[in-house]
Each structure stands twice: as C-alpha cells, then as structure tokens.
Scaffold this motif. Structure first.
Motif, mmCIF file in Angstrom:
data_model
loop_
_atom_site.group_PDB
_atom_site.id
_atom_site.type_symbol
_atom_site.label_atom_id
_atom_site.label_comp_id
_atom_site.label_asym_id
_atom_site.label_seq_id
_atom_site.Cartn_x
_atom_site.Cartn_y
_atom_site.Cartn_z
ATOM 1 N N GLN A 81 -42.761 -39.516 -33.399
ATOM 2 C CA GLN A 81 -41.447 -39.707 -34.013
ATOM 3 C C GLN A 81 -40.436 -39.822 -32.866
ATOM 4 N N VAL A 82 -39.786 -40.966 -32.758
ATOM 5 C CA VAL A 82 -38.995 -41.270 -31.556
ATOM 6 C C VAL A 82 -37.499 -41.297 -31.855
ATOM 7 N N ALA A 83 -36.741 -40.526 -31.072
ATOM 8 C CA ALA A 83 -35.271 -40.638 -31.099
ATOM 9 C C ALA A 83 -34.878 -41.657 -30.029
ATOM 10 N N VAL A 84 -34.153 -42.696 -30.454
ATOM 11 C CA VAL A 84 -33.750 -43.767 -29.534
ATOM 12 C C VAL A 84 -32.279 -43.559 -29.168
ATOM 13 N N ILE A 85 -32.018 -43.384 -27.876
ATOM 14 C CA ILE A 85 -30.632 -43.192 -27.413
ATOM 15 C C ILE A 85 -30.256 -44.366 -26.514
ATOM 16 N N ARG A 86 -29.331 -45.192 -26.997
ATOM 17 C CA ARG A 86 -28.846 -46.303 -26.179
ATOM 18 C C ARG A 86 -27.485 -45.942 -25.584
ATOM 19 N N ILE A 87 -27.377 -46.052 -24.264
ATOM 20 C CA ILE A 87 -26.138 -45.728 -23.555
ATOM 21 C C ILE A 87 -25.436 -47.039 -23.225
ATOM 22 N N GLY A 88 -24.274 -47.286 -23.854
ATOM 23 C CA GLY A 88 -23.618 -48.564 -23.590
ATOM 24 C C GLY A 88 -22.282 -48.776 -24.275
ATOM 25 N N LEU A 89 -21.876 -47.845 -25.174
ATOM 26 C CA LEU A 89 -20.583 -48.018 -25.839
ATOM 27 C C LEU A 89 -19.460 -47.957 -24.796
ATOM 28 N N PRO A 90 -18.366 -48.680 -24.988
ATOM 29 C CA PRO A 90 -17.989 -49.446 -26.182
ATOM 30 C C PRO A 90 -18.633 -50.831 -26.265
ATOM 31 N N ALA A 91 -19.425 -51.240 -25.269
ATOM 32 C CA ALA A 91 -20.146 -52.511 -25.377
ATOM 33 C C ALA A 91 -21.433 -52.293 -26.177
ATOM 34 N N THR A 92 -22.255 -53.300 -26.297
ATOM 35 C CA THR A 92 -23.634 -53.255 -26.842
ATOM 36 C C THR A 92 -23.769 -52.800 -28.289
ATOM 37 N N SER A 93 -22.698 -52.805 -29.067
ATOM 38 C CA SER A 93 -22.835 -52.308 -30.449
ATOM 39 C C SER A 93 -23.102 -53.433 -31.453
ATOM 40 N N ALA A 94 -23.084 -54.686 -30.995
ATOM 41 C CA ALA A 94 -23.248 -55.814 -31.933
ATOM 42 C C ALA A 94 -24.659 -55.863 -32.509
ATOM 43 N N ILE A 95 -25.651 -55.604 -31.665
ATOM 44 C CA ILE A 95 -27.043 -55.613 -32.135
ATOM 45 C C ILE A 95 -27.591 -54.200 -31.992
ATOM 46 N N LYS A 96 -27.936 -53.604 -33.126
ATOM 47 C CA LYS A 96 -28.393 -52.209 -33.133
ATOM 48 C C LYS A 96 -29.807 -52.092 -32.536
ATOM 49 N N PRO A 97 -30.173 -50.908 -32.048
ATOM 50 C CA PRO A 97 -31.558 -50.705 -31.604
ATOM 51 C C PRO A 97 -32.545 -51.004 -32.733
ATOM 52 N N LEU A 98 -33.723 -51.461 -32.364
ATOM 53 C CA LEU A 98 -34.842 -51.773 -33.280
ATOM 54 C C LEU A 98 -34.551 -52.968 -34.190
ATOM 55 N N THR A 99 -33.509 -53.747 -33.891
ATOM 56 C CA THR A 99 -33.258 -54.965 -34.667
ATOM 57 C C THR A 99 -34.450 -55.909 -34.474
ATOM 58 N N GLY A 100 -34.930 -56.480 -35.570
ATOM 59 C CA GLY A 100 -36.063 -57.400 -35.490
ATOM 60 C C GLY A 100 -37.417 -56.715 -35.563
ATOM 61 N N TRP A 101 -37.418 -55.381 -35.574
ATOM 62 C CA TRP A 101 -38.693 -54.663 -35.703
ATOM 63 C C TRP A 101 -39.191 -54.761 -37.144
ATOM 64 N N PRO A 102 -40.506 -54.843 -37.357
ATOM 65 C CA PRO A 102 -41.040 -54.762 -38.723
ATOM 66 C C PRO A 102 -40.648 -53.414 -39.345
ATOM 67 N N GLU A 103 -40.257 -53.440 -40.620
ATOM 68 C CA GLU A 103 -39.779 -52.212 -41.292
ATOM 69 C C GLU A 103 -40.813 -51.092 -41.261
ATOM 70 N N ASP A 104 -42.095 -51.467 -41.473
ATOM 71 C CA ASP A 104 -43.119 -50.406 -41.524
ATOM 72 C C ASP A 104 -43.280 -49.715 -40.167
ATOM 73 N N LEU A 105 -43.049 -50.464 -39.072
ATOM 74 C CA LEU A 105 -43.149 -49.848 -37.751
ATOM 75 C C LEU A 105 -41.934 -48.950 -37.472
ATOM 76 N N LYS A 106 -40.754 -49.408 -37.898
ATOM 77 C CA LYS A 106 -39.551 -48.567 -37.751
ATOM 78 C C LYS A 106 -39.744 -47.238 -38.485
ATOM 79 N N ASN A 107 -40.264 -47.319 -39.708
ATOM 80 C CA ASN A 107 -40.481 -46.098 -40.501
ATOM 81 C C ASN A 107 -41.551 -45.210 -39.863
ATOM 82 N N ALA A 108 -42.566 -45.837 -39.268
ATOM 83 C CA ALA A 108 -43.667 -45.069 -38.671
ATOM 84 C C ALA A 108 -43.198 -44.226 -37.490
ATOM 85 N N ILE A 109 -42.123 -44.662 -36.797
ATOM 86 C CA ILE A 109 -41.648 -43.883 -35.642
ATOM 87 C C ILE A 109 -40.385 -43.074 -35.970
#
Length: 516
Positions: A81-109
């Motif tokens: 179970q993975v906590a994803v921490i992206r360091i980049g605000l106030p930039a980098t907020s247009a595309i969220k982490p895990l965008t484009g990932w298959p839903e079942d894989l996102k749920n699995a982690i």
C-alpha cells in the motif's frame, strides 16, 4: 573461485545451472515454471543439485533471475500500500499523480496521493521551500495504512535535496518504513519517473518475500551462499539492494540470456535471438552488455522511464500454436507454454505447435516423431518458411545498419531455427545454449549506474565526468561489487543547450566482479 548456482525463471521453463570454479557448467536442468513461480524455483534447485555429488559447502554464490516483480504488477497481487508524495506545488498540479494508471492497479496500491510545496527548477533554483509541516501531517494520515512510500520531487535528478529531507522527516515520524526516492530510480521526465518510483515502492514486499524464500530454500539444501538478484541491465545486485530497488529486476530474464549468450559464444558484439517456449526475444550485445532502450516502457499498463533493455519480443516459441486453414496460416502468438509436454502432438496431445512442425519436417527431434508422421510435409514447408521469416524480420528491425552481423541463437526453442538466417554473417549455436539465461545469471558482474545533470560551468567537463564516475563506482560497491575489480563500462554525455550553466546530462555505468 568458488562454485555458484544460477537460476532463471522464464514464462515456460525455470532453468538452473551449477558452475565450477572455472565457470564451466557441471550440471543443468530445465523444469516447467509453476503458476506461483516459487515452487518452480525450488524444484529446479533441487533437481540440479541432485545431478552432482558436489560438496554443497563449496557453493558460495547463488543468483536468481526472476519474474516475481513483473507478475505482481501484471496480476495486481501482493503489492504494498503506497503513499505517493509529490513535491512541486505551486507548480505540477495540472496532472495528478497516477494519472493514466489502470483503475484496478491504483486500487491495488491504495490510491493515496499527496501534493506539497517544494521542488526545484531545471537550473537547481527552488520552486518553493519544502513544506515540512505538510510532510509530518501526511505521515500521521498514512500511519497504519501505507506500508511503503514513494517520494517524487520536481527535477530531483538536478537537485535531490528535498527528497532526502522528506525521507528524513518521514523516518522521524514513522520509523523504519520503505521509502523510494525518484532521483535514485528514474531519469528526467516527472510523470514517467514518478510512475517508476511508485511501482518500485509497490514491489518492496514482493522482493523481500522472494529473497527470504530463496535464502531459506538454499539453507534447506545445505547451501550457505551470498545471494544476488539479476538486474535488467545484465548485471547482479545484492539482496539488500534488490529489496530497495525491486523494479530493476523487471525484464532481467532476456538480459540474462544476452549475457549468457555472450559468455558461451565468447563474443562481445552480436545480435542475440533467445527462443523460449512462448516468445522469441531479440536483443543486441554491445561490448558484452545488452543495448539499453531509449524509449519509455510500459509495465502493467503504466508508462515509465527507468532503464530497460532494448528488446523486441514476438510470439514465436517452441509451444506456439499453429492454425492451418485453406486460406491462411497463423503462428501464435498464443502458446501451450509449460503444458507443451501434455498438449503438443509430438507428446501425444491434440494441439499443433511449432515443435510438431520442425519434428515432422526432420529439422529437429522433439518428443516422438511417429506421432506427427501423418502430417502433410507439403503443407508444412510454407509454415516453416513463415516461422523463419518472422525471426529474420525481427533481426532486420534490431540492426542499426544493413551490414550482416553475427547472430547467437540460445534458448530451448532455438532448434526451431536453421543454421543460416538472412541478415546474419554467421549463426552461432554454442554448447549449453538451452540454459543460456541461467548461465547469464550465474556469471554476471555487479553494476551501479547514475544519470544526473551537471553544470559544466561549476565543475568543468572533466570534473563533471570524474564526479559522475565516482558516483557510479559507489553505486556498484553498494550493489555488491568488489571495489578492486570495478571498471567503467558505459559513458553517455549529452549537452543540454536549453539549460543555463552549460548543463550536460551524464549517464555512467560501472561494473565489477562479485565481492568475496
């Protein structure tokens, strides 16, 4: 030099070899890969050990090339179970982490994502100061939920300062929890580097379980050996390093075959055609190591940018299913795989495979030729020609010039192909070719690699290269290499005209023998 055992897991077979102190194979075995992978590894180990009267205390090294990590991602099983921490605000907020990932894989982690202030510009300037309070707050939120953490900072290959500080704070708050830092895993592009880092974090428990199981299995057989895992650049890493960077084991099978082919054929530059039960993998040997891909690679539906071998795989193997109709012939891409000894015609089954074709035509003997005597040779000749054309086409696609070059054939399915191929200056079929992957795993060196951006204005070109070389050497030592044997085997230096400070991207690989 002590004896060593090498095991490599393929889609169809798990192969094992024992090499003596001169690196000569003294025992080898192929056994069907099992659905859970692990059982097949134990079976291969037990069978190969039973072939020799060797005193097992003489085996000091054990190497494993395994598909555990790949299978876990593809099957969405056993992931952290993975906590994803992206360091980049106030930039980098247009595309969220895990965008484009298959839903079942996102749920699995666990689908836990956080964006915080911090990160750097491409020239090393801070976008914003690191929000340390936010990190402490996230740590409390994920306590008891996350079993692994991925930390990704904008342009961390230029400045890794914020990732390192974030890891410090997380350890203060959460104690010893696995933390994957993106500057250690991927290269420049933020999203692909983030994806590779998250996958790495998701695979930590898989790597731990695999390593423990392998060590326990060796102990049961009376072997106290140093354990190494195969990496996807054709080299090895010590267990501790493998548990930290499990993603580097993905695609190690084909690279083991390429390294094994180089060793067996005593050739450092060639095309390697590895014919298994399900696929044929074609790669390029450059100075004894697999050529690296410059393309982003998808793993389990996720786009990543960490190093991978440059390979083309086609659905042609010893178990590939042949379908003959009046209008067309199809070869694969489906295969009977490890069920070949039950389903292929030569073994008494009802499925027509490539192995049946070559046996019926007298090109090779697999199983019982009497069982395919009724097949019409005239109908089979065009099928065989099509099989060869598939291999020749992929050889042509992998070459960088029109000139013919040596081709090394390896793998249990290599009997499918003839001694001459279009585009090959010569076709080499070395002894022990059927277990080239396990041999590649057993003879491999240990490597370390770095890819960073350096300012030539700050270091000077020679200074930047020397610093990068020293960093690569340190990585190789951490991975388990003997410092006295380490050599720089690859240097790639790309000036980046669009960055200030006369910047250059340097990628360096160092490799050495196993530390005793």
């Amino acid at each position: 030099m002590p004896y060593r055992i090498g095991i490599d897991v393929g889609g169809t077979n798990t192969d094992a070899v024992i090499l003596d102190d001169q690196l000569t194979p003294i025992a080898k075995i192929k056994t069907p890969t099992t659905a859970d992978v692990t059982t097949g590894i134990y079976q291969a180990m037990s069978l190969v050990l039973n072939q020799t009267t060797l005193d097992r205390s003489q085996i000091k090294y054990a190497m494993l090339g395994t598909t555990h990590a790949t299978n876990a991602v593809v099957e969405r099983k056993r992931l952290n179970q993975v906590a994803v921490i992206r360091i980049g605000l106030p930039a980098t907020s247009a595309i969220k982490p895990l965008t484009g990932w298959p839903e079942d894989l996102k749920n699995a982690i666990g689908n836990m994502q956080y964006l915080i202030h911090g990160g750097h510009e491409f020239d090393g300037r801070e976008i914003a100061s690191l929000d340390e309070e936010a990190i402490r707050s996230i740590a409390q939120k994920v306590k008891g939920k996350a079993t692994s953490i991925a930390v990704i900072s904008v342009f961390s290959p230029v400045s890794n300062e914020h990732e390192l500080r974030t890891a410090e704070i997380l350890r203060e708050e959460l104690g010893e929890i696995p933390i994957s830092l993106s500057h250690e895993i991927g290269s420049m592009g933020l999203l692909e580097r983030e994806n590779a880092t998250v996958l790495n974090a998701a695979l930590v428990d898989v790597a731990k379980t695999t390593a423990q199981g392998f060590i326990e299995a060796l102990a049961r057989e009376g072997i106290q050996a140093k354990v190494y895992f195969g990496q996807n650049d054709g080299t090895l890493m010590a267990v501790e390093y493998a548990v930290r960077y499990p993603i580097l084991t993905i695609a190690c099978g084909p690279t083991n075959s390429i390294r094994g082919a180089s060793f067996l054929a005593k050739t450092r530059n060639a095309l390697v055609v590895d014919v298994g039960g399900t696929t044929t993998d074609v790669g390029v040997l450059v100075n004894g190591f697999p050529r690296e891909s410059s393309m982003a690679v998808e793993i389990g539906g996720v786009r990543t940018n960490f190093r991978m071998p440059d390979l083309i795989s086609i659905g042609l193997g010893g178990g590939s299913v042949i379908r003959l109709t009046e209008s067309e012939v199809t070869i694969g891409p489906d295969s009977v795989g490890y069920r070949i000894t039950e389903e292929a015609r030569v073994f008494g089954g009802n499925t027509l495979t490539t192995s049946d074709i070559v046996t019926a035509l007298g090109k090779a003997q697999i199983g019982d030729p009497q069982k395919v005597r009724d097949l019409d040779r005239k109908q089979l000749e065009p099928v065989y020609a099509q099989m060869i054309a598939l291999a020749e086409d992929v050889i042509d696609r992998m070459k960088t010039s029109a000139e013919p070059m040596p081709v090394i054939l390896v793998g249990g399915g290599s009997v499918l192909l003839p001694d001459e191929l279009r585009g090959a200056s010569e076709v080499l079929k070395p002894e022990h070719l059927e277990v080239a992957n396990a041999i590649g795993s057993a003879i491999a060196q240990v490597s370390g690699q770095i890819e960073r951006i350096f300012s030539i204005d700050e270091y000077g070109r020679e200074g930047a290269l020397n610093l990068a070389k020293e960093m690569a050497v340190q990585e190789a030592i951490k991975a388990g290499a003997n410092p006295e044997t380490i050599e720089i085997v690859e240097v790639d230096d790309v000036p980046l005209a669009y960055l200030p400070g006369n910047a250059t991207k340097i990628r360096i690989k160092a490799a050495g023998d196993l530390a005793l």
